[in-house]
Design a protein around this motif. Structure first.
Motif, mmCIF file in Angstrom:
data_model
loop_
_atom_site.group_PDB
_atom_site.id
_atom_site.type_symbol
_atom_site.label_atom_id
_atom_site.label_comp_id
_atom_site.label_asym_id
_atom_site.label_seq_id
_atom_site.Cartn_x
_atom_site.Cartn_y
_atom_site.Cartn_z
ATOM 1 N N ILE A 47 2.271 -47.326 -1.149
ATOM 2 C CA ILE A 47 2.173 -45.878 -1.019
ATOM 3 C C ILE A 47 3.482 -45.260 -1.507
ATOM 4 C CG2 ILE A 47 1.776 -43.953 0.556
ATOM 5 C CD1 ILE A 47 0.386 -46.002 2.432
ATOM 6 N N ASP A 48 3.378 -44.406 -2.515
ATOM 7 C CA ASP A 48 4.525 -43.694 -3.072
ATOM 8 C C ASP A 48 4.028 -42.310 -3.465
ATOM 9 O OD1 ASP A 48 6.629 -42.639 -4.485
ATOM 10 O OD2 ASP A 48 6.873 -44.346 -5.828
ATOM 11 N N VAL A 49 4.106 -41.391 -2.518
ATOM 12 C CA VAL A 49 3.547 -40.058 -2.736
ATOM 13 C C VAL A 49 4.558 -38.957 -2.406
ATOM 14 C CG1 VAL A 49 1.104 -40.660 -2.583
ATOM 15 C CG2 VAL A 49 2.388 -40.236 -0.498
ATOM 16 N N ASP A 50 5.828 -39.269 -2.611
ATOM 17 C CA ASP A 50 6.900 -38.273 -2.519
ATOM 18 C C ASP A 50 6.847 -37.393 -1.278
ATOM 19 O OD1 ASP A 50 7.996 -39.240 -4.847
ATOM 20 O OD2 ASP A 50 6.936 -37.821 -6.121
ATOM 21 N N GLY A 51 6.867 -38.026 -0.110
ATOM 22 C CA GLY A 51 7.013 -37.288 1.128
ATOM 23 C C GLY A 51 5.838 -37.358 2.075
ATOM 24 N N THR A 52 4.646 -37.628 1.587
ATOM 25 C CA THR A 52 3.489 -37.650 2.481
ATOM 26 C C THR A 52 3.053 -39.071 2.842
ATOM 27 O OG1 THR A 52 2.062 -37.309 0.570
ATOM 28 C CG2 THR A 52 2.603 -35.369 1.874
ATOM 29 N N GLU A 53 3.932 -40.039 2.617
ATOM 30 C CA GLU A 53 3.636 -41.429 2.970
ATOM 31 C C GLU A 53 3.272 -41.568 4.448
ATOM 32 O OE1 GLU A 53 6.318 -41.676 -0.610
ATOM 33 O OE2 GLU A 53 6.297 -40.483 1.205
ATOM 34 N N GLY A 54 4.056 -40.944 5.317
ATOM 35 C CA GLY A 54 3.816 -41.058 6.755
ATOM 36 C C GLY A 54 2.445 -40.562 7.162
ATOM 37 N N ARG A 55 2.030 -39.442 6.622
ATOM 38 C CA ARG A 55 0.709 -38.889 6.949
ATOM 39 C C ARG A 55 -0.400 -39.831 6.480
ATOM 40 N NH1 ARG A 55 1.545 -33.790 8.686
ATOM 41 N NH2 ARG A 55 3.383 -32.722 7.897
ATOM 42 N N ILE A 56 -0.238 -40.379 5.302
ATOM 43 C CA ILE A 56 -1.251 -41.298 4.775
ATOM 44 C C ILE A 56 -1.322 -42.551 5.636
ATOM 45 C CG2 ILE A 56 -1.810 -42.819 2.836
ATOM 46 C CD1 ILE A 56 -0.865 -40.498 1.006
ATOM 47 N N MET A 57 -0.166 -43.100 5.989
ATOM 48 C CA MET A 57 -0.173 -44.318 6.798
ATOM 49 C C MET A 57 -0.771 -44.080 8.180
ATOM 50 S SD MET A 57 3.227 -46.323 5.576
ATOM 51 C CE MET A 57 4.324 -44.926 5.574
ATOM 52 N N ALA A 58 -0.533 -42.908 8.751
ATOM 53 C CA ALA A 58 -1.140 -42.595 10.049
ATOM 54 C C ALA A 58 -2.660 -42.637 9.935
ATOM 55 C CB ALA A 58 -0.669 -41.228 10.537
ATOM 56 N N ASN A 59 -3.179 -42.225 8.795
ATOM 57 C CA ASN A 59 -4.628 -42.245 8.580
ATOM 58 C C ASN A 59 -5.147 -43.616 8.156
ATOM 59 O OD1 ASN A 59 -5.635 -39.494 9.106
ATOM 60 N ND2 ASN A 59 -4.066 -38.978 7.603
ATOM 61 N N CYS A 60 -4.251 -44.556 7.939
ATOM 62 C CA CYS A 60 -4.641 -45.927 7.568
ATOM 63 C C CYS A 60 -4.609 -46.873 8.761
ATOM 64 C CB CYS A 60 -3.695 -46.473 6.498
ATOM 65 S SG CYS A 60 -3.874 -45.745 4.874
ATOM 66 N N ALA A 61 -4.348 -46.374 9.941
ATOM 67 C CA ALA A 61 -4.165 -47.245 11.108
ATOM 68 C C ALA A 61 -5.322 -48.211 11.307
ATOM 69 C CB ALA A 61 -3.932 -46.412 12.360
ATOM 70 N N GLU A 62 -6.550 -47.765 11.159
ATOM 71 C CA GLU A 62 -7.698 -48.664 11.346
ATOM 72 C C GLU A 62 -7.742 -49.751 10.278
ATOM 73 O OE1 GLU A 62 -9.791 -49.152 13.903
ATOM 74 O OE2 GLU A 62 -8.391 -47.744 14.825
ATOM 75 N N ILE A 63 -7.383 -49.417 9.061
ATOM 76 C CA ILE A 63 -7.327 -50.422 7.985
ATOM 77 C C ILE A 63 -6.232 -51.437 8.296
ATOM 78 C CG2 ILE A 63 -6.761 -50.755 5.541
ATOM 79 C CD1 ILE A 63 -8.270 -48.045 5.110
ATOM 80 N N PHE A 64 -5.086 -50.964 8.807
ATOM 81 C CA PHE A 64 -4.003 -51.874 9.192
ATOM 82 C C PHE A 64 -4.462 -52.802 10.317
ATOM 83 C CE2 PHE A 64 -0.694 -48.419 7.925
ATOM 84 C CZ PHE A 64 -0.922 -48.665 6.593
ATOM 85 N N ARG A 65 -5.159 -52.254 11.308
ATOM 86 C CA ARG A 65 -5.640 -53.066 12.431
ATOM 87 C C ARG A 65 -6.671 -54.102 11.984
ATOM 88 N NH1 ARG A 65 -5.645 -48.090 14.943
ATOM 89 N NH2 ARG A 65 -4.092 -47.922 16.584
ATOM 90 N N LYS A 66 -7.554 -53.694 11.096
ATOM 91 C CA LYS A 66 -8.656 -54.559 10.680
ATOM 92 C C LYS A 66 -8.221 -55.636 9.690
ATOM 93 C CE LYS A 66 -13.262 -54.320 8.581
ATOM 94 N NZ LYS A 66 -14.276 -53.424 8.007
ATOM 95 N N HIS A 67 -7.397 -55.275 8.707
ATOM 96 C CA HIS A 67 -7.080 -56.196 7.607
ATOM 97 C C HIS A 67 -5.649 -56.733 7.618
ATOM 98 C CE1 HIS A 67 -10.914 -55.275 5.753
ATOM 99 N NE2 HIS A 67 -10.655 -53.981 5.842
ATOM 100 N N HIS A 68 -4.755 -56.116 8.364
ATOM 101 C CA HIS A 68 -3.350 -56.545 8.433
ATOM 102 C C HIS A 68 -2.712 -56.684 7.043
ATOM 103 C CE1 HIS A 68 -4.211 -57.391 12.639
ATOM 104 N NE2 HIS A 68 -5.272 -58.052 12.212
ATOM 105 N N PRO A 69 -2.861 -55.686 6.172
ATOM 106 C CA PRO A 69 -2.297 -55.828 4.831
ATOM 107 C C PRO A 69 -0.772 -55.738 4.856
ATOM 108 C CG PRO A 69 -3.027 -53.586 5.153
ATOM 109 C CD PRO A 69 -3.479 -54.374 6.365
#
Length: 132
Positions: A47-69
């Protein structure tokens, strides 16, 4: 809105974090779940979106939990401040998900993230994975 720089170096951001972002384009967006929710596997996210990385990652929490990328993202204190997203919020998310955070050194080595420089790339590793 997507802001585009007007200078010689062209880049875009959802957060116009300096005066160089002079042009605004309206774009169609989607949710992370709509775009990635049907994945059967996910090993790496960058993720490289010049400042909105945190917001995107917060919305990826389920993907992180499910796949552990593995996750690699860019951090800029200037851009994140303009996006009004404190780094601590993202660090807390990864702590809750049992991820370890490393800064990527200029030579590519990983160093334990003890303090956050004003600009760096951060590599995140789930406890269920090895460092690659």
């Amino acid at each position: 809105d997507l802001f585009v720089t007007t200078g010689s170096v062209k880049t875009e951001s959802m957060v116009p974090f300096n005066e160089g972002y002079g042009r605004r384009n309206t774009i169609e967006t989607t949710t992370v779940e709509a775009a990635l929710g049907s994945l059967s596997a996910c090993d790496f996210i960058k993720i490289d979106v010049d400042g909105t990385e945190g917001r995107i990652m917060a919305n990826c929490a389920e993907i992180f939990r499910k796949h552990h990328p593995y996750v690699l993202f860019e951090y800029s204190d200037e851009a994140w401040a303009k996006a009004e997203w404190p780094f601590e919020r993202t660090a807390r998310l990864f702590q809750e998900l049992d991820y370890r955070l490393y800064k990527v050194e200029l030579d590519g080595r990983l160093a334990k993230l003890e303090d956050v420089p004003s600009f760096t790339n951060i590599f995140c590793v789930s406890s269920v994975r090895e460092i690659i």
